[in-house]
Design a protein around this motif. Structure first.
Motif, PDB file in Angstrom:
ATOM      1  N   LEU A 347      33.566  26.525  28.948  1.00 31.61           N
ATOM      2  CA  LEU A 347      34.263  25.493  28.170  1.00 31.61           C
ATOM      3  C   LEU A 347      35.540  26.038  27.527  1.00 31.61           C
ATOM      4  O   LEU A 347      36.613  25.455  27.660  1.00 31.61           O
ATOM      5  N   TRP A 348      35.404  27.162  26.823  1.00 28.60           N
ATOM      6  CA  TRP A 348      36.581  27.686  26.149  1.00 28.60           C
ATOM      7  C   TRP A 348      37.684  28.066  27.149  1.00 28.60           C
ATOM      8  O   TRP A 348      38.853  27.674  26.953  1.00 28.60           O
ATOM      9  N   PRO A 349      37.351  28.787  28.235  1.00 25.96           N
ATOM     10  CA  PRO A 349      38.421  29.066  29.215  1.00 25.96           C
ATOM     11  C   PRO A 349      39.109  27.799  29.715  1.00 25.96           C
ATOM     12  O   PRO A 349      40.329  27.793  29.926  1.00 25.96           O
ATOM     13  N   LEU A 350      38.368  26.711  29.873  1.00 28.96           N
ATOM     14  CA  LEU A 350      38.982  25.453  30.323  1.00 28.96           C
ATOM     15  C   LEU A 350      39.955  24.924  29.266  1.00 28.96           C
ATOM     16  O   LEU A 350      41.104  24.594  29.556  1.00 28.96           O
ATOM     17  N   VAL A 351      39.496  24.871  28.017  1.00 28.19           N
ATOM     18  CA  VAL A 351      40.354  24.373  26.933  1.00 28.19           C
ATOM     19  C   VAL A 351      41.579  25.283  26.765  1.00 28.19           C
ATOM     20  O   VAL A 351      42.710  24.816  26.646  1.00 28.19           O
ATOM     21  N   ALA A 352      41.340  26.590  26.802  1.00 23.93           N
ATOM     22  CA  ALA A 352      42.431  27.544  26.562  1.00 23.93           C
ATOM     23  C   ALA A 352      43.430  27.575  27.718  1.00 23.93           C
ATOM     24  O   ALA A 352      44.549  28.050  27.555  1.00 23.93           O
ATOM     25  N   SER A 353      43.028  27.069  28.865  1.00 26.67           N
ATOM     26  CA  SER A 353      43.939  27.101  30.021  1.00 26.67           C
ATOM     27  C   SER A 353      45.053  26.074  29.881  1.00 26.67           C
ATOM     28  O   SER A 353      46.013  26.080  30.636  1.00 26.67           O
ATOM     29  N   ARG A 354      44.938  25.191  28.928  1.00 27.80           N
ATOM     30  CA  ARG A 354      45.962  24.165  28.739  1.00 27.80           C
ATOM     31  C   ARG A 354      46.900  24.527  27.615  1.00 27.80           C
ATOM     32  O   ARG A 354      47.627  23.758  27.108  1.00 27.80           O
TER      33      ARG A 354
ATOM     34  N   LYS B  68      60.546  48.224  12.874  1.00 30.45           N
ATOM     35  CA  LYS B  68      60.745  49.300  11.891  1.00 30.45           C
ATOM     36  C   LYS B  68      59.657  49.289  10.808  1.00 30.45           C
ATOM     37  O   LYS B  68      59.470  50.270  10.109  1.00 30.45           O
ATOM     38  N   TYR B  69      58.925  48.201  10.692  1.00 31.23           N
ATOM     39  CA  TYR B  69      57.801  48.174   9.742  1.00 31.23           C
ATOM     40  C   TYR B  69      56.458  48.294  10.468  1.00 31.23           C
ATOM     41  O   TYR B  69      55.412  47.928   9.929  1.00 31.23           O
ATOM     42  N   GLY B  70      56.504  48.765  11.683  1.00 28.01           N
ATOM     43  CA  GLY B  70      55.250  48.929  12.423  1.00 28.01           C
ATOM     44  C   GLY B  70      54.870  47.714  13.246  1.00 28.01           C
ATOM     45  O   GLY B  70      53.844  47.705  13.923  1.00 28.01           O
ATOM     46  N   GLY B  71      55.690  46.670  13.180  1.00 26.98           N
ATOM     47  CA  GLY B  71      55.387  45.443  13.924  1.00 26.98           C
ATOM     48  C   GLY B  71      55.751  45.556  15.393  1.00 26.98           C
ATOM     49  O   GLY B  71      56.122  46.642  15.871  1.00 26.98           O
ATOM     50  N   HIS B  72      55.619  44.453  16.106  1.00 31.79           N
ATOM     51  CA  HIS B  72      55.778  44.519  17.568  1.00 31.79           C
ATOM     52  C   HIS B  72      56.791  43.522  18.112  1.00 31.79           C
ATOM     53  O   HIS B  72      56.992  43.445  19.317  1.00 31.79           O
ATOM     54  N   GLU B  73      57.404  42.751  17.224  1.00 36.15           N
ATOM     55  CA  GLU B  73      58.465  41.812  17.609  1.00 36.15           C
ATOM     56  C   GLU B  73      58.068  40.920  18.779  1.00 36.15           C
ATOM     57  O   GLU B  73      58.839  40.677  19.687  1.00 36.15           O
ATOM     58  N   ARG B  74      56.833  40.470  18.745  1.00 34.70           N
ATOM     59  CA  ARG B  74      56.382  39.523  19.775  1.00 34.70           C
ATOM     60  C   ARG B  74      56.441  38.109  19.199  1.00 34.70           C
ATOM     61  O   ARG B  74      56.839  37.925  18.048  1.00 34.70           O
ATOM     62  N   THR B  75      56.062  37.121  19.981  1.00 39.70           N
ATOM     63  CA  THR B  75      56.243  35.739  19.536  1.00 39.70           C
ATOM     64  C   THR B  75      55.020  35.204  18.780  1.00 39.70           C
ATOM     65  O   THR B  75      53.928  35.767  18.858  1.00 39.70           O
ATOM     66  N   PHE B  76      55.225  34.073  18.083  1.00 37.62           N
ATOM     67  CA  PHE B  76      54.111  33.404  17.407  1.00 37.62           C
ATOM     68  C   PHE B  76      53.091  32.901  18.428  1.00 37.62           C
ATOM     69  O   PHE B  76      51.908  32.803  18.125  1.00 37.62           O
ATOM     70  N   LEU B  77      53.568  32.577  19.604  1.00 38.61           N
ATOM     71  CA  LEU B  77      52.652  32.075  20.624  1.00 38.61           C
ATOM     72  C   LEU B  77      51.729  33.192  21.109  1.00 38.61           C
ATOM     73  O   LEU B  77      50.552  32.972  21.384  1.00 38.61           O
ATOM     74  N   GLU B  78      52.254  34.414  21.183  1.00 41.17           N
ATOM     75  CA  GLU B  78      51.389  35.541  21.561  1.00 41.17           C
ATOM     76  C   GLU B  78      50.366  35.811  20.462  1.00 41.17           C
ATOM     77  O   GLU B  78      49.191  36.044  20.737  1.00 41.17           O
ATOM     78  N   ARG B  79      50.829  35.767  19.222  1.00 42.44           N
ATOM     79  CA  ARG B  79      49.884  35.958  18.119  1.00 42.44           C
ATOM     80  C   ARG B  79      48.813  34.860  18.144  1.00 42.44           C
ATOM     81  O   ARG B  79      47.638  35.109  17.875  1.00 42.44           O
ATOM     82  N   TYR B  80      49.238  33.674  18.510  1.00 39.02           N
ATOM     83  CA  TYR B  80      48.319  32.535  18.570  1.00 39.02           C
ATOM     84  C   TYR B  80      47.144  32.821  19.495  1.00 39.02           C
ATOM     85  O   TYR B  80      45.985  32.562  19.175  1.00 39.02           O
ATOM     86  N   VAL B  81      47.465  33.385  20.666  1.00 39.68           N
ATOM     87  CA  VAL B  81      46.438  33.674  21.668  1.00 39.68           C
ATOM     88  C   VAL B  81      45.427  34.696  21.134  1.00 39.68           C
ATOM     89  O   VAL B  81      44.216  34.534  21.285  1.00 39.68           O
ATOM     90  N   VAL B  82      45.937  35.748  20.493  1.00 39.68           N
ATOM     91  CA  VAL B  82      45.042  36.771  19.943  1.00 39.68           C
ATOM     92  C   VAL B  82      44.125  36.137  18.894  1.00 39.68           C
ATOM     93  O   VAL B  82      42.915  36.355  18.891  1.00 39.68           O
ATOM     94  N   THR B  83      44.705  35.312  18.027  1.00 35.86           N
ATOM     95  CA  THR B  83      43.932  34.677  16.956  1.00 35.86           C
ATOM     96  C   THR B  83      42.833  33.796  17.521  1.00 35.86           C
ATOM     97  O   THR B  83      41.680  33.860  17.079  1.00 35.86           O
ATOM     98  N   GLU B  84      43.165  32.962  18.500  1.00 39.00           N
ATOM     99  CA  GLU B  84      42.148  32.022  18.986  1.00 39.00           C
ATOM    100  C   GLU B  84      41.045  32.737  19.760  1.00 39.00           C
ATOM    101  O   GLU B  84      39.881  32.380  19.655  1.00 39.00           O
ATOM    102  N   GLU B  85      41.403  33.777  20.525  1.00 38.62           N
ATOM    103  CA  GLU B  85      40.360  34.495  21.267  1.00 38.62           C
ATOM    104  C   GLU B  85      39.401  35.209  20.315  1.00 38.62           C
ATOM    105  O   GLU B  85      38.191  35.236  20.527  1.00 38.62           O
ATOM    106  N   MET B  86      39.942  35.803  19.248  1.00 35.98           N
ATOM    107  CA  MET B  86      39.082  36.487  18.268  1.00 35.98           C
ATOM    108  C   MET B  86      38.151  35.488  17.578  1.00 35.98           C
ATOM    109  O   MET B  86      36.991  35.753  17.336  1.00 35.98           O
ATOM    110  N   ARG B  87      38.714  34.319  17.273  1.00 36.46           N
ATOM    111  CA  ARG B  87      37.946  33.320  16.540  1.00 36.46           C
ATOM    112  C   ARG B  87      36.804  32.782  17.399  1.00 36.46           C
ATOM    113  O   ARG B  87      35.675  32.661  16.951  1.00 36.46           O
ATOM    114  N   VAL B  88      37.099  32.474  18.650  1.00 40.32           N
ATOM    115  CA  VAL B  88      36.082  31.920  19.537  1.00 40.32           C
ATOM    116  C   VAL B  88      34.979  32.941  19.820  1.00 40.32           C
ATOM    117  O   VAL B  88      33.816  32.591  19.986  1.00 40.32           O
TER     118      VAL B  88
END
Lengths: 354, 386
Positions: A347-354, B68-88
């Motif tokens: 389920l999650w991979p499906l939702v996350a794929s969008r 210069k502060y140890g960050g990675h200069e990546r995008t909010f969208l990349e951070r978004y992916v890390v956040t949601e995968e950790m949460r799930v």
């Protein structure tokens, strides 16, 4: 759906503003607005937006056409623009050129079935066909021996039992009793009735989202103007919170519908991803229509319940559009089955794929 | 109406999908090594400092901050992916989550250079835990009623008073708090509060635990008795915290944590209903998935607009309003839909246990980080009603 510079949608909005003003139409019981509106739409090429220029259409992109339909929803347009666009698109799938005049599409419900027999005749029936008796031609997706077939049919060859939608537009039963189509062609491989229904879902979702945008705008305007208990009612927290919820439902509908439209624009076929996006859009937009229309009416009080006020033009159409091309209950069951079949961990991979 | 609501259909770019696979592989390794159990949401006081460091090593903390502060200069969208995968995955993010989402960006904006150089790299390495000192015993949603005082003294301020409902204060290294430096004025009741960086290890700070109805123990009362905060720990304008406190809210309000907090009960419901659910079960799953998908698309849209430099404040508040109400109702919907599931089914005990936990957790979701009522007020203002 606001694209940065969409000339096609801007053209449509201008025509809607000039010739489909909700107040004017609401007061014109004789229907004098109909012919000039349709003429202007036709002259601008909008009804055949999705038909290639070689086939006599305007050759607009899918995205431009979707933006037009979102605008049509904002205007609660009581003309068969979406239906003609969808019919032209269906015919184009099979390489059939569109003819002039208003069209509609059959079937308009997932469980209705039209069959193309060995004798080349169409049989079967379709319920809830929008603008059925106002259409000159009907684009039909039929079941043939070797798979799905697209057929162009003269509306006069069908039996049409007239009805009306919640919003007061034509919504008819179309029966095919040995109807000989003007033209038939095989649908492309992989294109079936579900694909047509999903496209219809996205069209109706965009229209519902548009009507909610207007419901929100006129409700906020009314709350900022109407005085009760010596205050503008928009200053009461209870009213503010109701309108905030309406903004939330409008946002959800807009996000779901534009996302699904975008998914169809970039997809190569009607795969699981498009299924999720289109079905989810129809489900969520239908839910938003129910909650949103209720709030808009609550804010307006008794005046919004009158025929004279334009509120019903948006609220009742939004509610009526829920049923076309499969209700939210239908798509929820289908989506639930898809998710269950893929399994909990997918389920999650499906939702996350969008 | 001021402006039309916008939710552009933003898609995560391909780099995000590659990153997603890296995060999933990392989490799978951590689960295999026994760091955490993905089927047990944060039920215990599961502080995981070593896990926090390993996340830092991967470059997933301070992702959007300057190098210069140890960050990675990546995008909010990349951070978004890390956040949601950790949460799930129910990963134990408590130690770094607040610092990464909220405290770091505040420091980046308002702290003096030497403080940034000292603290931000340590957040990026996953070494520091932050708490937020907003609520007080007599001021919750009404932030500007805060009374805890910062009195000027030689080289800094002395803090006296108490903060409450302070998540993670018992393990935090630092707190970013607002204290009263002047009385409010007749013209502006929000005047007089100043934002400070507080070292939680300094003398005069006592942390008292508060048990929650979930059995968790992440809330605290923090009592300050002449606690000293040096001058260079003032963040931004003296007496002007009200101008600062609201500017970062779009980032804080629209993330995936605003609708995924009870997601695990949906997964277990799908498992319990099996591959061929009846019509009622299928419809229930379908509606919930449609709602989830819609909220995620709204949330990604806001992240994309933020990345593009826009300020979708109203849209972000709408995401949090709809998202938190949804995640709050989810355990109740799951309970209804699971009502006729055969109790002999293998995961039924897990489903019951998780649903019970989520039901106890649910009330807090529409309170923390801005109540539903506060959010709807902000939305109403955005609509032109205030």
């Amino acid at each position: 759906m606001e694209t940065e510079s969409n000339i096609v949608a801007e053209t449509a909005e201008r025509i809607f503003a000039d010739l489909a003003d909700a107040q004017a139409i609401n007061a014109d019981h004789a229907g004098g607005w109909k012919a000039p509106l349709w003429q202007a739409l036709t002259e601008s090429g909008l009804p055949l937006s999705w038909v290639a220029e070689d086939f006599g259409g305007a050759g607009a992109s899918l995205a431009d056409g979707f933006a037009v339909l979102n605008a049509a929803g904002r205007a609660a347009l009581p003309a068969p623009l979406a239906e003609t666009m969808l019919a032209g698109w269906l015919l184009a799938q099979a390489g059939i050129a569109s003819l002039d005049g208003a069209m509609t599409v059959v079937p308009a419900h997932p469980k209705d079935r039209i069959v193309l027999g060995h004798d080349g005749c169409l049989s079967g029936g379709a319920r809830g066909v929008p603008f059925g008796h106002e259409a000159k031609h009907i684009a039909v997706l039929a079941h043939g021996d070797k798979g799905a077939v697209v057929a162009l049919v003269d509306a006069a060859a069908c039996r049409i039992d007239e009805g009306t939608s919640l919003g007061g537009d034509a919504l008819d039963v179309v029966s095919f009793d040995a109807v000989v189509p003007l033209q038939t062609a095989s649908a492309p491989r992989g294109f079936d009735q579900t694909a047509l229904m999903l496209m219809g879902c996205v069209v109706r979702s965009l229209q519902i989202a548009g009507s909610l945008e207007t419901l929100l705008a006129i409700s906020v305007a009314y709350a900022n103007q109407r005085v009760a208990f010596e205050k503008k009612i928009g200053q009461f927290q209870a009213v503010q919170h109701n309108l905030a919820k309406l903004a939330g439902e409008t946002s959800a509908a807009l996000a779901a519908a534009t996302s699904a439209a975008d998914a169809i624009c970039s997809a190569a076929s009607f795969d699981d991803a498009v299924f999720l996006e289109a079905a989810a859009a129809k489900i969520r937009c239908a839910e938003a229509a129910e909650k949103g229309a209720a709030i808009a009416h609550q804010v307006h009080g008794a005046i919004g319940f009158t025929e004279e006020h334009i509120l019903h033009r948006y609220s009742l159409r939004a509610l009526g559009w829920r049923d076309d091309f499969g209700s939210e209950s239908h798509w929820a069951v289908e989506l639930g089955r898809l998710v269950a079949g893929r399994g909990a961990d997918d389920l999650w991979p499906l939702v996350a794929s969008r | 109406m001021t402006a039309a609501l916008r939710f552009d259909p933003i898609r995560l770019p391909p780099v995000c999908e590659q990153l997603r696979q890296e995060v999933r592989a990392f989490l799978a390794e951590e689960i295999a090594a026994g760091t955490f159990d993905p089927h047990k949401p944060q039920r215990e006081d599961n502080d995981a400092p070593e896990f926090s460091r390993r996340v830092g090593e991967r470059g997933w903390l301070g992702m959007t901050w300057p190098k210069k502060y140890g960050g990675h200069e990546r995008t909010f969208l990349e951070r978004y992916v890390v956040t949601e995968e950790m949460r799930v995955a129910n990963a134990p993010t408590r130690r770094f989550f607040v610092a990464d989402r909220q405290s770091g960006p505040v420091l980046l904006k308002y702290a003096p250079e030497h403080i940034k150089m000292d603290i931000l790299p340590r957040i990026c390495r996953g070494e520091l835990c932050f708490a937020i000192g907003m609520s007080e015993p007599n001021s919750g949603s009404d932030l500007f009623a805060a009374k805890t005082k910062a009195t000027k003294t030689d080289g800094g301020y002395l803090i006296n008073g108490a903060k409450i409902w302070t998540t993670s204060a018992h393990i935090a290294d630092y707190m970013i708090a607002i204290f009263r430096t002047s009385p409010s004025t007749k013209e502006n009741r929000r005047h007089g509060l100043t934002q400070f960086l507080v070292n939680m290890k300094s003398p005069g700070i006592k942390v008292n635990p508060i048990a929650q109805i979930t059995g968790q123990r992440e809330f605290n009362e923090v009592v300050f008795t002449d606690a000293f905060v040096p001058d260079d720990h003032v963040l931004g304008e003296i007496d002007g915290a009200w101008k600062q406190a609201t500017s970062e809210l779009a980032y804080e309000r629209s993330g995936p944590e605003r609708f995924l907090e009870t997601y695990y009960v949906l997964t277990e419901l799908v498992r319990a209903l099996g591959p061929e659910p009846d019509t009622r079960g299928a419809e229930g799953i379908g509606r919930l998935v449609a709602q989830l998908h819609t909220m995620r698309r709204m949330s990604v849209s806001v992240a994309g607009m933020l990345q593009a430099g826009k300020e979708p404040v109203v849209e972000a508040s709408i995401v949090k309003d709809i998202g938190t109400v949804w995640e709050q109702q989810l355990p109740h919907r799951v309970r209804e839909l699971a009502a006729f599931v055969d109790a002999e089914d293998s995961n039924h005990a897990t489903l019951d246990e998780l649903t019970a936990f989520a039901t106890k957790l649910a009330p807090k979701l529409t309170i923390q980080g801005g109540t539903t009522e506060v959010l709807r007020g902000i939305i109403a203002r955005g609509l032109g009603l205030r």
